[in-house]
Design a protein around this motif. Structure first.
Motif, PDB file in Angstrom:
ATOM      1  N   ALA A 210      17.707  -8.872  51.513  1.00 41.98           N
ATOM      2  CA  ALA A 210      16.861  -7.880  50.857  1.00 41.98           C
ATOM      3  C   ALA A 210      17.676  -6.714  50.298  1.00 41.98           C
ATOM      4  CB  ALA A 210      15.805  -7.357  51.824  1.00 41.98           C
ATOM      5  N   LYS A 211      18.878  -6.508  50.858  1.00 41.59           N
ATOM      6  CA  LYS A 211      19.747  -5.461  50.330  1.00 41.59           C
ATOM      7  C   LYS A 211      20.310  -5.847  48.983  1.00 41.59           C
ATOM      8  CE  LYS A 211      21.904  -4.272  54.681  1.00 41.59           C
ATOM      9  NZ  LYS A 211      23.204  -4.266  55.353  1.00 41.59           N
TER      10      LYS A 211
ATOM     11  N   MET B  71      10.067 -10.010  46.326  1.00 40.73           N
ATOM     12  CA  MET B  71      11.492  -9.812  46.621  1.00 40.73           C
ATOM     13  C   MET B  71      12.329 -11.031  46.256  1.00 40.73           C
ATOM     14  SD  MET B  71      12.100  -6.847  47.882  1.00 40.73           S
ATOM     15  CE  MET B  71      13.644  -6.896  48.792  1.00 40.73           C
ATOM     16  N   GLY B  72      11.689 -12.132  45.946  1.00 36.86           N
ATOM     17  CA  GLY B  72      12.445 -13.365  45.709  1.00 36.86           C
ATOM     18  C   GLY B  72      13.056 -13.890  46.982  1.00 36.86           C
ATOM     19  N   LEU B  73      12.393 -13.692  48.105  1.00 37.44           N
ATOM     20  CA  LEU B  73      12.944 -14.085  49.405  1.00 37.44           C
ATOM     21  C   LEU B  73      12.093 -15.158  50.084  1.00 37.44           C
ATOM     22  CD1 LEU B  73      14.034 -10.663  50.963  1.00 37.44           C
ATOM     23  CD2 LEU B  73      15.501 -12.467  50.091  1.00 37.44           C
ATOM     24  N   GLU B  98      19.014 -16.600  40.871  1.00 33.78           N
ATOM     25  CA  GLU B  98      19.336 -15.876  42.102  1.00 33.78           C
ATOM     26  C   GLU B  98      20.373 -14.762  41.886  1.00 33.78           C
ATOM     27  OE1 GLU B  98      18.147 -15.701  45.060  1.00 33.78           O
ATOM     28  OE2 GLU B  98      19.793 -14.622  46.052  1.00 33.78           O
ATOM     29  N   GLN B 102      19.659 -10.720  42.623  1.00 31.79           N
ATOM     30  CA  GLN B 102      20.403  -9.893  43.577  1.00 31.79           C
ATOM     31  C   GLN B 102      20.588  -8.465  43.089  1.00 31.79           C
ATOM     32  OE1 GLN B 102      24.058 -11.974  44.266  1.00 31.79           O
ATOM     33  NE2 GLN B 102      23.006 -13.567  45.405  1.00 31.79           N
ATOM     34  N   ARG B 105      17.231  -6.650  43.746  1.00 30.82           N
ATOM     35  CA  ARG B 105      16.859  -6.612  45.151  1.00 30.82           C
ATOM     36  C   ARG B 105      17.665  -5.522  45.861  1.00 30.82           C
ATOM     37  NH1 ARG B 105      18.351 -12.056  47.041  1.00 30.82           N
ATOM     38  NH2 ARG B 105      16.600 -13.033  45.998  1.00 30.82           N
ATOM     39  N   GLY B 106      16.985  -4.666  46.573  1.00 37.25           N
ATOM     40  CA  GLY B 106      17.698  -3.621  47.294  1.00 37.25           C
ATOM     41  C   GLY B 106      18.000  -2.422  46.429  1.00 37.25           C
ATOM     42  N   MET B 111      12.845  -3.270  50.652  1.00 33.28           N
ATOM     43  CA  MET B 111      11.813  -3.696  51.587  1.00 33.28           C
ATOM     44  C   MET B 111      12.176  -3.265  53.008  1.00 33.28           C
ATOM     45  SD  MET B 111      10.131  -7.428  51.758  1.00 33.28           S
ATOM     46  CE  MET B 111       8.860  -7.822  52.948  1.00 33.28           C
ATOM     47  N   PHE B 113      10.902  -4.053  57.082  1.00 34.52           N
ATOM     48  CA  PHE B 113      10.194  -5.128  57.769  1.00 34.52           C
ATOM     49  C   PHE B 113       9.519  -4.643  59.042  1.00 34.52           C
ATOM     50  CE2 PHE B 113      13.674  -6.930  55.344  1.00 34.52           C
ATOM     51  CZ  PHE B 113      13.022  -7.904  54.621  1.00 34.52           C
ATOM     52  N   SER B 119      15.740  -6.601  62.953  1.00 37.01           N
ATOM     53  CA  SER B 119      16.036  -6.608  61.517  1.00 37.01           C
ATOM     54  C   SER B 119      17.415  -6.065  61.173  1.00 37.01           C
ATOM     55  CB  SER B 119      14.977  -5.814  60.759  1.00 37.01           C
ATOM     56  OG  SER B 119      13.761  -6.521  60.780  1.00 37.01           O
ATOM     57  N   ALA B 133      24.961  -1.827  51.810  1.00 39.65           N
ATOM     58  CA  ALA B 133      23.823  -1.821  50.892  1.00 39.65           C
ATOM     59  C   ALA B 133      24.165  -1.039  49.626  1.00 39.65           C
ATOM     60  CB  ALA B 133      22.605  -1.214  51.577  1.00 39.65           C
ATOM     61  N   ALA B 136      26.861  -2.838  47.436  1.00 39.31           N
ATOM     62  CA  ALA B 136      26.420  -4.040  46.736  1.00 39.31           C
ATOM     63  C   ALA B 136      25.935  -3.701  45.329  1.00 39.31           C
ATOM     64  CB  ALA B 136      25.308  -4.723  47.527  1.00 39.31           C
ATOM     65  N   HIS B 137      25.551  -2.460  45.109  1.00 38.25           N
ATOM     66  CA  HIS B 137      24.944  -2.135  43.813  1.00 38.25           C
ATOM     67  C   HIS B 137      25.694  -1.087  43.022  1.00 38.25           C
ATOM     68  CE1 HIS B 137      21.468  -4.567  44.726  1.00 38.25           C
ATOM     69  NE2 HIS B 137      21.478  -4.046  45.929  1.00 38.25           N
TER      70      HIS B 137
END
Lengths: 306, 593
Positions: A210-211, B71-73, B98, B102, B105-106, B111, B113, B119, B133, B136-137
């Motif tokens: 989700a990250k 979320m595509g999860l 996918e 990515q 997402r995030g 999201m 949980f 988690s 996190a 990644a972006h």
């Protein structure tokens, strides 16, 4: 930590004491007579009796064991009956070869087994998964002497890639290590597969995805370290399985380690050597387990040694 | 100056309807042996900047599947989107490969949980997981990443953020972990935040703090929040608009006021009617002064040893239950409420002889041995237990009829024929039919399984049934029916109940008398009217105030309460906690001083 280590070492000493007692008793109760072996077929009854007295084998069990134990505490494993030298020297000379074989085998089985397991888990249910699991099943069930001979025939005799036997270079190591490792890689691939499948199902893997992390990062950084945790304890136990395996594998490949030494000693009922090799093996198993337990907290912060 | 003011008030009146996410005709299906089965069918909605949309529904309504689809999860390969579109701004998400997904997402959709306990990756530090996190972006220098991570932790009001970075998840409480999850989600300032049951696993006071936090963050960042929940109280407090879902379909959509004031559909009406409400509970019944008690607990203490050091000496005690006394009269429902770790379940276990204890426990006139074992068989007959998770408390390989008959077999009661007769009677009594007797537990729904557990507990005609969080895992409509059943059984058979729960509203609806536990001790006890009508102890008040109210027009008084963690019940040997003294404020109403 220090307290934990002391406690564990104390337990280890107790285990070794138990192993020595049981082994010593089994060898004592053996119907074969080691003195006959030493003296030879033509020896007179008088000579046999003299040798028996000389070695102290006429004494009752308790006395014999006590003598052995007092020697053991001082680091004396006794003398070989047939090869006129100290058992400790014989073992010390051959131990490096066995350790080398063990390291080679562990590397082989971990690399092969874990890779197979991870791939099977990621491709769960696919043809790849099923093929890998059939291969691992064969690996687990094939007897080592068969695997050894098969590898020898294919890679040494037919293809000539590796030497048939002996010791010295890296290429000498490959076939014996592979023979030992194939059994283990079968186990590890199955365990790794189920452990990985379990981990991939966890909530924190979903969080990682989700990250927006890339798939390879989710697998390498989040799934793999968690999946490998239960495997570590198994490596410790594995040392024990190795000790059984080297007797066969070293004989097949003419590998000059303690397995071969033990095999020769068993054939000639050379009790001090059998005792010595057994105790050294037991030490290796105990240390392997201890090491595995000591390493775990560095990977899993939830575990604290007390 | 005037102009600016006007602009602001204008904006507040008609907020800019900037749509950030829209879902059109979304269908999600699972592939099974008989083809594609839809889990969500033709769902359409949209959400604007700064808006909170609640998706409410019971388990199996498809609300979580919807969030995972956005979320595509969705768990591949069995479950996938089989129709419709999900648009994030200009981008159509369902068509993205996918690797493209990515990126969003995030970053633009994040999201949080339900289970904060599981988690987070247990073997990575909080800092590593937050940093990851961000990295990644965004391509930022290390220093800046560090600064952003700390900023995010401060935004979710975590104490000592620098220290938390080096800690592992297991070193934090559930509430703190959920804050970390929120920090992770908002660190990149997403357009949309999906919160899937974000407070369901948390204690009520912690829930209150997390809900406040989410609301404040939204006001600050303008994030659109999709709030997925089964709790209509949470919906009423948080949402602007509500979608009610049932079996994968939208039943009703509307503003939160509209839905609560005038629910259009039958299902929504039932759902709202089933929600336990504070202040409305309690039928006319008032516990008559009873002479005979089924259970007398006097000065009960339970502590667990923590050993450490080379010789495993006892260095600490966990004071799970500390000098607790109470009585349960025949035919009454006595409830113990409190948050996790307060010792309420330990009391229950002690009363069935599973835990060694100090003090005196008399059940049905028979003293219980203190060793925590060898409870006499007669006692086991008089006390029965119903647990939280009905699936886990039924042997999956036994037929449910055999499970219900088992207590009779163990105690050697009746012939096979009589036992079968009794099982049939019990099944009918708890609202199940005869032909279900030969089925296995997995063939039943959660509520039916709990009915089976109730039937089993009734088999021996006990004097006392201990219900430990017995309705907590059930959907509200099912929960309401099970509570009605318990009430009816109590009146019919005159059984006393010890009802253990964290849910204040449920307790207020079912209990005759209540005890509030905190840190192993009872801090307030009295009749339901006394404790809920005139709560005296600050902790009781805190618990009651924290309960979400299923009424959008309810105005929560502004609270200025420092948030604090419950202290640990683990203390060094010789440093026992002080036993609180209870003072009687009115007849039968005792409060800690």
């Amino acid at each position: 930590m220090a307290g934990y280590l002391l406690q564990r070492l104390f337990q280890s000493a107790l285990i070794l004491l138990g192993v020595s007692l049981v082994t010593f008793f089994l060898l004592y109760a053996l119907p074969a007579d080691p003195v006959r072996q030493i003296a030879g077929r033509s020896a007179t009854a008088q000579t046999v009796e003299n040798i028996r007295q000389q070695l102290g084998l006429d004494q009752p069990f308790v006395v014999q064991y006590w003598r052995y134990l007092t020697g053991l505490v001082q680091g004396d494993l006794g003398r070989s009956y047939l090869q006129k030298s100290q058992v400790s020297e014989l073992i010390a000379a051959r131990l490096p070869a066995s350790l080398l074989l063990m390291v080679g085998a562990i590397v082989f089985e971990l690399v092969l087994g874990l890779t197979m397991g991870v791939i099977a888990a990621l491709r769960r249910g696919s043809a790849t998964d099923q093929t890998l699991m059939i291969v691992s099943f064969i690996g687990v069930s094939a007897p080592q002497f068969v695997v050894g001979l098969l590898l020898l025939y294919v890679f040494a005799v037919q293809l000539g890639w590796f030497p048939i036997g002996g010791y010295g270079t890296f290429s000498h190591l490959v076939l014996p290590a592979a023979t030992m490792g194939i059994l283990g890689s079968g186990w590890y691939s199955r365990m790794m597969r189920s452990s990985m499948i379990e981990v991939l199902r966890q909530d924190y893997i979903r969080t990682a995805r989700a990250k927006g992390l890339a798939r390879y990062r989710v697998i390498l950084r989040h799934a793999l370290p968690n999946a490998i945790l239960p495997i570590i304890a198994m490596i410790g136990i594995d040392v024990g399985i190795f000790m059984g395996g080297i007797v066969v594998v070293e004989s097949v490949f003419g590998w000059p380690g303690i397995g071969q030494l033990a095999w020769q000693a068993i054939q000639r009922i050379d009790i001090p050597i059998i005792m010595g090799v057994t105790l050294v093996s037991a030490c290796a198993i105990v240390l392997g387990n201890l090491l595995a337990d000591l390493v775990t907290p560095f990977i899993d912060p939830r575990i604290r040694l007390r | 100056m005037k102009l600016a003011e006007k602009e602001i008030s204008g904006a507040a009146l008609a907020p800019e309807r900037k749509e950030v996410l829209s879902v059109q005709d979304l269908t999600v299906s699972v592939r099974s042996a008989n083809g594609l089965t839809p889990l969500v069918s033709n769902l359409s909605f949209s959400i604007s900047k700064g808006e909170t949309l609640a998706i409410a529904g019971e388990s199996g309504s498809g609300k979580s599947i919807t969030s995972l689809a956005i979320m595509g999860l969705l768990p591949p390969p069995a479950v996938r989107v089989t129709g419709g579109k999900i648009n994030l701004g200009e981008v159509e998400l369902t068509k993205l490969p996918e690797a493209e997904m990515q990126r969003y997402r995030g970053d633009r959709i994040a999201m949080i949980f339900q289970e904060p306990m599981t988690s987070l990756n247990p073997i990575m530090t909080i800092g590593q997981q937050l940093t990851e996190a961000l990295e990644a972006h965004e391509d930022l220098p290390r220093k800046e990443v560090q600064a952003r991570v700390l900023e995010a932790l401060r935004a979710v009001r975590i104490s000592e953020p620098e220290r938390r970075l080096r800690q592992y998840p297991h070193e934090l409480s559930g509430g703190m972990r959920q804050r970390v999850m929120i920090a992770m989600a908002i660190a990149l300032k997403p357009d949309v935040l999906i919160a899937d049951e974000p407070t369901t696993a948390l204690d009520v006071t912690v829930q209150r703090e997390v809900l406040n936090l989410l609301r404040d963050l939204q006001a600050e960042l303008g994030t659109a929040i999709i709030l997925i929940t089964h709790d209509m109280g949470v919906v009423a407090e948080m949402a602007d608009r509500v979608i009610v879902m049932q079996s994968g379909r939208m039943v009703e959509e509307g503003s939160v006021d509209g839905i609560f004031r005038a629910p259009g559909r039958r299902y929504t009406q039932d759902l709202l009617a089933a929600v336990p409400r504070m202040g409305k509970g309690g039928h006319k019944r008032q516990s008559k002064p009873a002479e005979d008690f089924v259970a007398c607990i006097d000065d009960l203490s339970v502590r667990f040893d923590i050993r450490s050091g080379l010789f495993g000496r006892v260095s600490h005690h966990v004071h799970a239950v500390h000098h607790v006394s109470f009585d349960i009269a025949a035919g009454e429902t006595f409830a113990i409420v409190g948050e996790s770790g307060c010792g309420k379940s330990t009391v229950a276990k002690t009363m069935v002889g599973l835990v060694p204890f100090q003090g005196d426990i008399d059940i049905a006139g028979c003293a219980l041995g203190r060793e925590g074992r060898d409870a006499p068989k007669s006692l086991r007959r008089d006390v029965q237990m119903i647990f939280q998770d009905p699936m886990a408390s039924l042997d999956p390989r036994m037929k449910v009829g055999d499970l219900v008959a088992e207590p009779l077999v163990i105690h050697g009661i009746g012939s096979a024929q009589e036992r079968a007769e009794r099982v049939r009677y019990l099944f009918n009594r708890v609202g199940l039919s005869d032909d279900q007797i030969d089925r296995y537990p997995h063939e039943f729904s959660g509520g039916q399984r709990q009915r089976i557990c109730i039937a089993r507990s009734l088999a021996l005609q006990p004097k006392l049934i201990i219900a430990d969080e017995s309705v907590s895992a059930l959907d509200v409509t099912v929960q309401a029916r099970v509570l009605d059943l318990l009430q009816a059984l109590k009146e019919e058979f005159g059984i006393a109940f010890l009802f253990i729960s964290h849910d204040m509203a449920v307790v207020e609806n079912i209990a005759d008398r209540v005890a509030v536990m905190y840190l192993g001790q009872i801090v307030e006890t009295g009749s339901r009217a006394q404790v809920f009508g005139a709560p005296q102890h600050p902790y009781t008040r805190r618990l009651i105030e924290a309960v979400p109210v299923p009424d959008p027009s309810f105005k929560r008084p502004v609270e200025v309460r420092p948030s604090g963690e419950v202290p640990s019940p683990m203390r060094a040997v010789g440093d026992a906690p002080k036993a609180v003294k209870l003072r009687e404020v009115s007849a039968g109403h005792l409060v800690a001083q």
